[in-house]
Design a protein around this motif. Structure first.
Motif, PDB file in Angstrom:
ATOM      1  N   THR A 300       0.857  -1.184   0.000  1.00  0.00           N
ATOM      2  CA  THR A 300       0.000   0.000   0.000  1.00  0.00           C
ATOM      3  C   THR A 300       0.896   1.238   0.000  1.00  0.00           C
ATOM      4  OG1 THR A 300      -1.780  -1.119   1.157  1.00  0.00           O
ATOM      5  CG2 THR A 300      -1.725   1.276   1.310  1.00  0.00           C
ATOM      6  N   GLY A 301       0.616   2.146  -0.894  1.00  0.00           N
ATOM      7  CA  GLY A 301       1.467   3.313  -1.094  1.00  0.00           C
ATOM      8  C   GLY A 301       2.178   3.282  -2.420  1.00  0.00           C
ATOM      9  N   ALA A 302       2.234   2.112  -3.043  1.00  0.00           N
ATOM     10  CA  ALA A 302       2.857   1.993  -4.366  1.00  0.00           C
ATOM     11  C   ALA A 302       2.028   2.746  -5.397  1.00  0.00           C
ATOM     12  CB  ALA A 302       2.965   0.516  -4.755  1.00  0.00           C
ATOM     13  N   ASN A 348       6.321   1.199   7.804  1.00  0.00           N
ATOM     14  CA  ASN A 348       7.643   0.720   8.224  1.00  0.00           C
ATOM     15  C   ASN A 348       8.522   0.335   7.044  1.00  0.00           C
ATOM     16  OD1 ASN A 348       7.221   1.086  10.990  1.00  0.00           O
ATOM     17  ND2 ASN A 348       6.288  -0.936  11.236  1.00  0.00           N
ATOM     18  N   ALA A 349       7.902  -0.084   5.934  1.00  0.00           N
ATOM     19  CA  ALA A 349       8.662  -0.461   4.735  1.00  0.00           C
ATOM     20  C   ALA A 349       9.050   0.746   3.894  1.00  0.00           C
ATOM     21  CB  ALA A 349       7.844  -1.430   3.893  1.00  0.00           C
ATOM     22  N   ASP A 411       9.633  10.452  18.608  1.00  0.00           N
ATOM     23  CA  ASP A 411      10.013  10.999  17.312  1.00  0.00           C
ATOM     24  C   ASP A 411       9.981   9.880  16.279  1.00  0.00           C
ATOM     25  OD1 ASP A 411      10.872  12.783  15.356  1.00  0.00           O
ATOM     26  OD2 ASP A 411      12.427  13.655  16.637  1.00  0.00           O
ATOM     27  N   VAL A 412      10.279  10.232  15.033  1.00  0.00           N
ATOM     28  CA  VAL A 412      10.301   9.249  13.952  1.00  0.00           C
ATOM     29  C   VAL A 412      11.231   8.100  14.325  1.00  0.00           C
ATOM     30  CG1 VAL A 412      10.887   8.870  11.527  1.00  0.00           C
ATOM     31  CG2 VAL A 412       9.814  11.024  12.240  1.00  0.00           C
ATOM     32  N   GLY A 413      10.763   6.878  14.131  1.00  0.00           N
ATOM     33  CA  GLY A 413      11.513   5.698  14.527  1.00  0.00           C
ATOM     34  C   GLY A 413      10.966   5.062  15.794  1.00  0.00           C
ATOM     35  N   PRO A 426       3.581   3.502  14.191  1.00  0.00           N
ATOM     36  CA  PRO A 426       4.906   4.087  14.046  1.00  0.00           C
ATOM     37  C   PRO A 426       4.780   5.606  13.916  1.00  0.00           C
ATOM     38  CG  PRO A 426       4.190   3.159  11.954  1.00  0.00           C
ATOM     39  CD  PRO A 426       3.126   2.822  12.963  1.00  0.00           C
ATOM     40  N   ILE A 427       5.719   6.331  14.474  1.00  0.00           N
ATOM     41  CA  ILE A 427       5.704   7.797  14.351  1.00  0.00           C
ATOM     42  C   ILE A 427       6.125   8.163  12.930  1.00  0.00           C
ATOM     43  CG2 ILE A 427       6.508   9.974  15.318  1.00  0.00           C
ATOM     44  CD1 ILE A 427       5.020   8.211  17.335  1.00  0.00           C
ATOM     45  N   MET A 428       5.249   8.876  12.220  1.00  0.00           N
ATOM     46  CA  MET A 428       5.518   9.221  10.825  1.00  0.00           C
ATOM     47  C   MET A 428       6.129  10.618  10.712  1.00  0.00           C
ATOM     48  SD  MET A 428       2.119   7.697   8.916  1.00  0.00           S
ATOM     49  CE  MET A 428       2.853   7.944   7.277  1.00  0.00           C
TER      50      MET A 428
END
Length: 454
Positions: A300-302, A348-349, A411-413, A426-428
């Motif tokens: 998803t996102g592709a 995450n990917a 934070d991110v990660g 996950p933090i975006m």
């Protein structure tokens, strides 16, 4: 007429594919509770909710046992508190007493959420509206089951940018007020454009002023059912794919129609609508993202994601409207990040970004939903994101919403943990270029030219 044979056809969906009735939501009008005395107002509100919803949970449980259909949530929506409390509430603290009353009543009748700590300010704010909005951080920090929403725009009125600016600040304050629990208060706060009056899904549910004294609205979900169905047409053309989604949505909606009719009859409350929304959960196999990937995307996102989601949303609605004369709410597909394991995996990917999610909201049923962002994100940046999403709703004549969670101290990660149906996220990353000059302009973005249809 709906009969038990149609329900039997869905046994496999229930037992193996995560089909459920996500919620029975009892809408209760509080307009007859209005009083200039705050204590009297709260007493009337408590009595009205507890008397009308006394048998809601037991009725839902009885239907579950008799038909074997899981009903995950029993909830209440009420008239926006800014309207109900306008005569009695002079301060933010006064409004917080209403939130506490909502929470107390929800606990008494056993529902998991009550929606309606809300204000409708798409054109301008009254003093009462502003006081309620400013009270939201405290209200959500001191209650467990109260959900809040603010409608800041519509196709007919434009976008109230004063309210948008304020809501960015309120989201940050709510995050701070609940930072010990990964800022979970923000998970119970939705900012809307074109909010529907009959939405059974939290956190955005409230009973609109066009509704009657009470109503039963049912929300049905089934991402796992749809995914399983389209697995059977791998390699087929779009015609077969669309027909499969449509037929599956029809069957799922019929289950909701049955439950809604039974709940309405047993409680003596009119039936309102069935909302067929593919609302995911953290459970494996209950993911909208996995449907999109089954359609043919690596992640998803592709490229192609927005087109696939548009097709899915449209076929779900077409199937739903054939199954019930009263399909409403937000029917279609939800794309919350924290509540959908496939969405989390895509983030995450590196396949799914905030910007791509925003593009997807042009064709889905709601908007930027349950997205965790860095706690350091500025209030003006949050307001800018809200404004972008409100513009999509206003121009496209659809409901859009924002439920952002700036997780204080992360934070991110990092990952935010919300638990239960809310899952984890996950933090975006967020675009950090400044938009404060734009956000701080006062007034209202005018309605688009195609709003003039009189």
């Amino acid at each position: 007429m709906i009969n038990i044979y149609e329900v039997n056809e869905t046994n496999q969906m229930i037992e193996q594919e995560n089909l459920d009735v996500r919620t029975i939501t009892l809408g209760i009008s509080l307009m007859d509770c209005i009083d200039s005395d705050l204590d009297a107002l709260n007493e009337k509100i408590y009595r009205k909710i507890t008397s009308m919803a006394e048998h809601l949970v037991s009725t839902g449980e009885q239907i579950e046992r008799e038909y074997g259909i899981p009903i995950v949530n029993k909830r209440i929506s009420v008239t926006p508190a800014a309207l109900v409390g306008g005569a009695a509430c002079k301060t933010e603290e006064d409004f917080v007493t209403i939130a506490r009353t909502f929470d107390k009543a929800a606990k008494e009748v056993g529902v998991n959420f009550i929606g309606g700590y809300s204000a409708l300010v798409s054109k301008a704010m009254t003093k009462s509206d502003e006081a309620l909005i400013r009270s939201i951080p405290q209200a959500l920090a001191c209650t467990e089951r109260v959900c809040s929403s603010v409608n800041v725009g519509s196709t007919r009125t434009g976008i109230n940018m004063d309210a948008v600016r304020l809501c960015g600040e309120i989201v940050k304050q709510t995050a701070e007020a609940t930072k010990e629990d990964d800022s979970i208060g923000c998970a119970k706060l939705v900012i809307f454009c074109n909010a529907p009056d009959d939405n059974p899904f939290m956190a955005g549910a409230f009973l609109g002023v066009t509704e009657g004294d009470a109503v039963i609205n049912v929300g049905v979900s089934g991402p796992g059912v749809v995914k399983h169905a389209i697995e059977q047409v791998r390699g087929k053309g779009f015609e077969e794919l669309c027909e499969t989604i449509k037929k599956t949505a029809f069957k799922v909606t019929r289950v909701g129609q049955l439950v809604a009719g039974e709940a309405s009859r047993r409680m003596g409350v009119p039936f309102g609508i069935v909302d067929l929304s593919l609302a995911p959960t953290p459970s494996v196999g209950d993911s909208v993202a996995e449907i999109l990937e089954e359609i043919g995307l690596e992640r998803t996102g592709a490229p192609g994601t927005t087109a696939a989601l548009a097709m899915l949303n449209d076929q779900v609605k077409k199937g739903g409207v054939m199954a019930s004369s009263y399909v409403g709410g937000l029917s279609g597909a939800f794309i919350p990040v924290s509540e959908d394991q496939g969405m989390i995996d895509a983030v995450n990917a590196g396949a799914l970004t905030l910007e791509k999610l925003e593009a997807m909201t042009c064709v889905c049923s709601v908007g930027l939903d349950m997205i965790a962002i860095p706690g350091k994100t500025k209030a003006s940046t949050i307001s800018g994101i809200i404004a972008d999403e409100m513009a999509l709703g206003m121009v496209n004549q659809k409901t859009t919403a924002v439920r952002l969670i700036p997780v204080i101290g992360k934070d991110v990660g990092d990952t935010a943990q919300f638990g239960g149906l809310l899952g984890y996220a996950p933090i975006m990353p967020v675009n950090e270029f400044d938009c404060s000059v734009f956000v701080n302009r006062k007034g209202r973005i005018p309605a688009p030219i195609h709003s003039f249809k009189n």
